[in-house]
Enzyme design. Structure first.
Site, PDB file in Angstrom:
ATOM      1  N   GLU A   1      37.286  35.365  42.806  1.00 54.51           N
ATOM      2  CA  GLU A   1      36.454  34.171  42.709  1.00 54.51           C
ATOM      3  C   GLU A   1      37.353  33.050  42.184  1.00 54.51           C
ATOM      4  O   GLU A   1      38.027  33.240  41.162  1.00 54.51           O
ATOM      5  CB  GLU A   1      35.289  34.409  41.735  1.00 54.51           C
ATOM      6  CG  GLU A   1      34.390  33.187  41.666  1.00 54.51           C
ATOM      7  CD  GLU A   1      33.213  33.330  40.702  1.00 54.51           C
ATOM      8  OE1 GLU A   1      33.032  34.418  40.117  1.00 54.51           O
ATOM      9  OE2 GLU A   1      32.492  32.332  40.545  1.00 54.51           O
TER      10      GLU A   1
ATOM     11  N   LYS B   1      38.413  35.955  33.140  1.00 57.50           N
ATOM     12  CA  LYS B   1      38.649  34.532  33.402  1.00 57.50           C
ATOM     13  C   LYS B   1      37.793  33.647  32.519  1.00 57.50           C
ATOM     14  O   LYS B   1      38.232  32.603  32.064  1.00 57.50           O
ATOM     15  CB  LYS B   1      38.377  34.228  34.881  1.00 57.50           C
ATOM     16  CG  LYS B   1      39.539  34.577  35.774  1.00 57.50           C
ATOM     17  CD  LYS B   1      39.204  34.312  37.231  1.00 57.50           C
ATOM     18  CE  LYS B   1      38.376  35.444  37.784  1.00 57.50           C
ATOM     19  NZ  LYS B   1      37.877  35.234  39.127  1.00 57.50           N
TER      20      LYS B   1
ATOM     21  N   ARG C   1      38.367  49.001  35.566  1.00 54.18           N
ATOM     22  CA  ARG C   1      38.997  47.765  35.153  1.00 54.18           C
ATOM     23  C   ARG C   1      40.182  48.087  34.241  1.00 54.18           C
ATOM     24  O   ARG C   1      40.132  49.046  33.475  1.00 54.18           O
ATOM     25  CB  ARG C   1      37.956  47.022  34.303  1.00 54.18           C
ATOM     26  CG  ARG C   1      37.978  45.569  34.374  1.00 54.18           C
ATOM     27  CD  ARG C   1      36.681  45.034  33.794  1.00 54.18           C
ATOM     28  NE  ARG C   1      35.979  44.366  34.859  1.00 54.18           N
ATOM     29  CZ  ARG C   1      36.267  43.112  35.249  1.00 54.18           C
ATOM     30  NH1 ARG C   1      37.167  42.403  34.637  1.00 54.18           N
ATOM     31  NH2 ARG C   1      35.630  42.565  36.247  1.00 54.18           N
TER      32      ARG C   1
HETATM   33  P1  ATP Z   1      36.931  38.080  35.497  1.00 54.33           P
HETATM   34  O1  ATP Z   1      35.895  38.611  34.568  1.00 54.33           O
HETATM   35  O2  ATP Z   1      38.271  38.016  34.906  1.00 54.33           O
HETATM   36  O3  ATP Z   1      36.536  36.806  36.170  1.00 54.33           O
HETATM   37  P2  ATP Z   1      36.178  39.275  37.899  1.00 54.33           P
HETATM   38  O4  ATP Z   1      36.036  40.695  38.277  1.00 54.33           O
HETATM   39  O5  ATP Z   1      34.945  38.472  37.804  1.00 54.33           O
HETATM   40  O6  ATP Z   1      37.037  39.203  36.609  1.00 54.33           O
HETATM   41  P3  ATP Z   1      37.154  38.388  40.407  1.00 54.33           P
HETATM   42  O7  ATP Z   1      37.915  37.158  40.737  1.00 54.33           O
HETATM   43  O8  ATP Z   1      35.773  38.521  40.895  1.00 54.33           O
HETATM   44  O9  ATP Z   1      37.189  38.529  38.838  1.00 54.33           O
HETATM   45  O10 ATP Z   1      38.015  39.668  40.777  1.00 54.33           O
HETATM   46  C1  ATP Z   1      38.717  39.875  41.984  1.00 54.33           C
HETATM   47  C2  ATP Z   1      39.005  41.342  42.113  1.00 54.33           C
HETATM   48  O11 ATP Z   1      39.833  41.777  41.038  1.00 54.33           O
HETATM   49  C3  ATP Z   1      37.739  42.164  42.052  1.00 54.33           C
HETATM   50  O12 ATP Z   1      37.805  43.171  43.026  1.00 54.33           O
HETATM   51  C4  ATP Z   1      37.749  42.737  40.662  1.00 54.33           C
HETATM   52  O13 ATP Z   1      37.053  43.936  40.610  1.00 54.33           O
HETATM   53  C5  ATP Z   1      39.252  42.875  40.374  1.00 54.33           C
HETATM   54  N1  ATP Z   1      39.509  42.801  38.939  1.00 54.33           N
HETATM   55  C6  ATP Z   1      39.134  41.825  38.094  1.00 54.33           C
HETATM   56  N2  ATP Z   1      39.490  42.112  36.827  1.00 54.33           N
HETATM   57  C7  ATP Z   1      40.130  43.305  36.878  1.00 54.33           C
HETATM   58  C8  ATP Z   1      40.753  44.143  35.894  1.00 54.33           C
HETATM   59  N3  ATP Z   1      40.765  43.820  34.610  1.00 54.33           N
HETATM   60  N4  ATP Z   1      41.300  45.298  36.307  1.00 54.33           N
HETATM   61  C9  ATP Z   1      41.286  45.648  37.602  1.00 54.33           C
HETATM   62  N5  ATP Z   1      40.737  44.898  38.573  1.00 54.33           N
HETATM   63  C10 ATP Z   1      40.154  43.739  38.227  1.00 54.33           C
HETATM   64 MG    MG Z   2      33.650  37.536  38.950  1.00 54.72          MG
END
Ligand code: ATP
Ligand code: MG
Length: 561
Positions: free
Chosen positions: A35, A272, A262
């Site tokens: 995102e 983020k 994660r």
């Molecule tokens: P954040 O909470 O940091 O915004 P998110 O999962 O909302 O994390 P996205 O941009 O939606 O962030 O994530 C893109 C991809 O990266 C998704 O498939 C997500 O599952 C993966 N991802 C995000 N954070 C992690 C993490 N800490 N470890 C492994 N994969 C991750």
């Molecule tokens: Mg997200």
């Protein structure tokens, strides 16, 4: 062959099993779906290495798909940063896609669902809907709007789309099962109204699809075979499948969602939203501050793409969450930088040293090997003269036998130079040592081939010639958080654990060969650690960030186990 089988992680095993069950290899397709609401962090690196790693393993395309369904939080600047970081990590996506590319298709499908009696417009308050949702042990109650006629739903949905309603007044819900044991199946929201301009579709839309409605359908449109996401989506899988059932054509590839844990890194936060808080509240100087666990921050800190990929490979893919110690990440960058960086000399905390038997006004240029690890890095020349800086810590008036550095009456070798002997020292009125007087053995120059040059003394010190040294701004970093796991405390906010001393800026003195060092160039300052040229460097001031020290605490821990 056995080697590859052994190293398969459980995600790769899923793909292998599917291939055995009849998937064809050219049906395989993956995606990485960030995102664009912030910069990528070290947790994302795991997901990137997983998805793009699968692409490489199976020679399958991997899309970079921006999951851009919330214009309130998303920006073009984040899209640009994400693309830069994925590329920098060394991966190539097949096509660049956006969930927003599919807004029309998703809308058309939603209309189909309404026509089939599988979606309805609800205009209750969100509080009311939450109350009706029930609990994990009690079924929910149906909305009074659940049985609206198809015609009425179509008219209301169109009015939503046309901007006739206020934000929060109407939503489109899937009509699934208010009694499901999975709360997410209790008529989840598919669309909400947001009167906000989108970074790509501008004001074309004022209704935006929710994650669950968007993600699986986007996978389907792109014909992604395997959609890997993190564990918090495990409960969403049932909904992912339900939405797919509504549009699925049996002749096409049906995407499957599978989940992995994660990755969390110690002494920092990988979310983020929380990282955005650090930026907004000026705890750090932007998303690429070298203290941030973002890919951009790590790059600026001096990390290499290889070190991040090796780290991700080492920790692998897990089914359960656990905390990875940041020292493992540091181990990987140290290991890589040891192989690739030239050695140079820089004194961070200077003490003046005068060689009393070295002629005043004279200088000579000593030959120095750039790296014992890589002959191809060649040689350089470093100036030597009567007045030098050494590290303050490297001199003591008196010390026991274990102190292999310089003490009065003792000898050390100056790296690439001569053997010197400390004769006396001068102190200021407070008793601080401000100068050391030495003599040198003119026949002992390293590499000169004389018996004296081969004479072994216990200590070797780094140094710079005062007349030739370049002052540089040097940033030393400590962990950003004092707690190992700052965002897991029930009673305390993660911001309470910020380390107030995570950055120290000093003036150091570096050898003149660094005069033309380029931004992002990396060096080992002998005996001090690895340093990287920061973009804040100007034509008159070099700025270095310390990447990591030389000490190898992780390897020591490993050896003990
Ligand atoms: P954040 O909470 O940091 O915004 P998110 O999962 O909302 O994390 P996205 O941009 O939606 O962030 O994530 C893109 C991809 O990266 C998704 O498939 C997500 O599952 C993966 N991802 C995000 N954070 C992690 C993490 N800490 N470890 C492994 N994969 C991750
Ligand atoms: Mg997200």
């Amino acid at each position: 062959m056995e080697e590859t089988t052994k190293s398969l992680n459980f995600i790769e095993q899923i793909v292998e099993e599917d291939l055995q069950k009849g998937y064809s290899k050219d049906e395989l397709r993956f995606r990485f779906p960030p995102e664009p609401n912030g910069y990528l962090h070290i947790g994302h690196a795991s997901s990137i290495c997983l998805n793009f790693g699968l692409g490489l393993r199976y020679d399958a395309p991997v899309n970079l798909r921006f999951d851009d369904t919330n214009p309130a939080k998303e920006e073009q600047a984040f899209v640009d940063a994400i693309k830069r970081d994925v590329e920098w990590l060394g991966f190539k996506w097949d096509t660049e896609r956006y969930a927003s590319d599919y807004f029309q298709q998703l809308y058309d499908w939603a209309v189909e669902l309404i026509k089939k009696g599988k979606a309805y417009v609800d205009n209750q308050s969100s509080e009311e809907m939450a109350r009706q949702k029930g609990t994990p042990t009690e079924p929910g109650t149906a909305s009074p709007n659940r049985e609206r006629s198809v015609e009425e739903n179509l008219a209301l949905f169109e009015a939503m789309k046309n901007g006739e309603f206020e934000e929060g007044s109407h939503v489109l819900r899937a009509k699934i099962d208010m009694g499901s044991s999975n709360m997410l199946m209790r008529d989840p929201i598919m669309y909400r109204i947001l009167h906000k301009a989108h970074h790509r579709t501008n004001t074309d839309w004022c209704i935006y699809p929710m994650y669950d409605w968007t993600h699986g359908e986007s996978d389907y449109i792109e014909q992604v075979s395997h959609s890997f996401c993190t564990l918090e989506f495990a409960m969403h899988r049932e909904l992912y499948d339900w939405f797919l059932d509504q549009v699925y054509d049996v002749n096409k590839t049906r995407p499957k969602q599978r989940e992995f844990a994660r990755r969390n890194l110690s002494h920092t936060v990988v979310s983020k939203r929380k990282l955005a808080q650090l930026v907004e509240q000026n705890v750090v100087n932007g998303w690429d501050d070298p203290r941030m666990p973002t890919i951009s921050g790590l790059r600026r800190r001096g990390y290499t793409p290889e070190s991040i990929r090796n780290f991700a490979d080492t920790i692998g893919i897990a089914k359960r969450e656990n905390l990875i110690d940041v020292s493992l990440l540091e181990f990987h960058v140290r290991e890589h930088l040891n192989k690739i960086t030239p050695r140079v000399m820089g004194v961070l905390d200077p003490l003046k040293l005068v060689i009393t038997n070295y002629p005043e006004g004279e200088e000579e240029w000593l030959e120095a090997e750039n790296s014992p690890e890589d002959e191809a890095l060649g040689y350089r020349e470093i100036p030597f003269s009567r007045e030098l800086y050494i590290e303050k810590d490297d001199f003591k008036e008196e010390a026991n036998k274990k102190f292999f550095r310089l003490k009065l009456g003792g000898e050390v070798r100056l790296k690439n130079g001569y053997i010197i002997k400390a004769e006396s020292c001068t102190k200021d009125t407070d008793g601080n040592i401000i100068e050391v007087q030495c003599t040198y053995d003119p026949k002992s120059r390293s590499g000169s081939g004389t018996p004296e040059s081969l004479r072994r003394v216990k200590g070797t010190l780094h140094w710079v010639s005062i007349k030739h040294a370049i002052p540089a701004k040097i940033r030393l970093y400590d962990r950003l958080f004092l707690d190992e796991s700052p965002d897991t405390h029930k009673d305390k906010d993660f911001m309470e654990f910020i380390n107030p001393n995570s950055l120290e800026v000093i003036t150091g003195y570096v050898e003149p060969s660094l005069k033309d060092a380029k931004v992002e160039e990396r060096f080992q300052f002998q005996r001090m650690g690895y340093f990287c040229v920061d973009p804040d460097t100007t034509s008159d001031t070099l700025v270095f960030n310390k990447t990591v020290g030389l000490r190898d605490s992780w390897a020591k821990i490993q050896q003990k186990n």
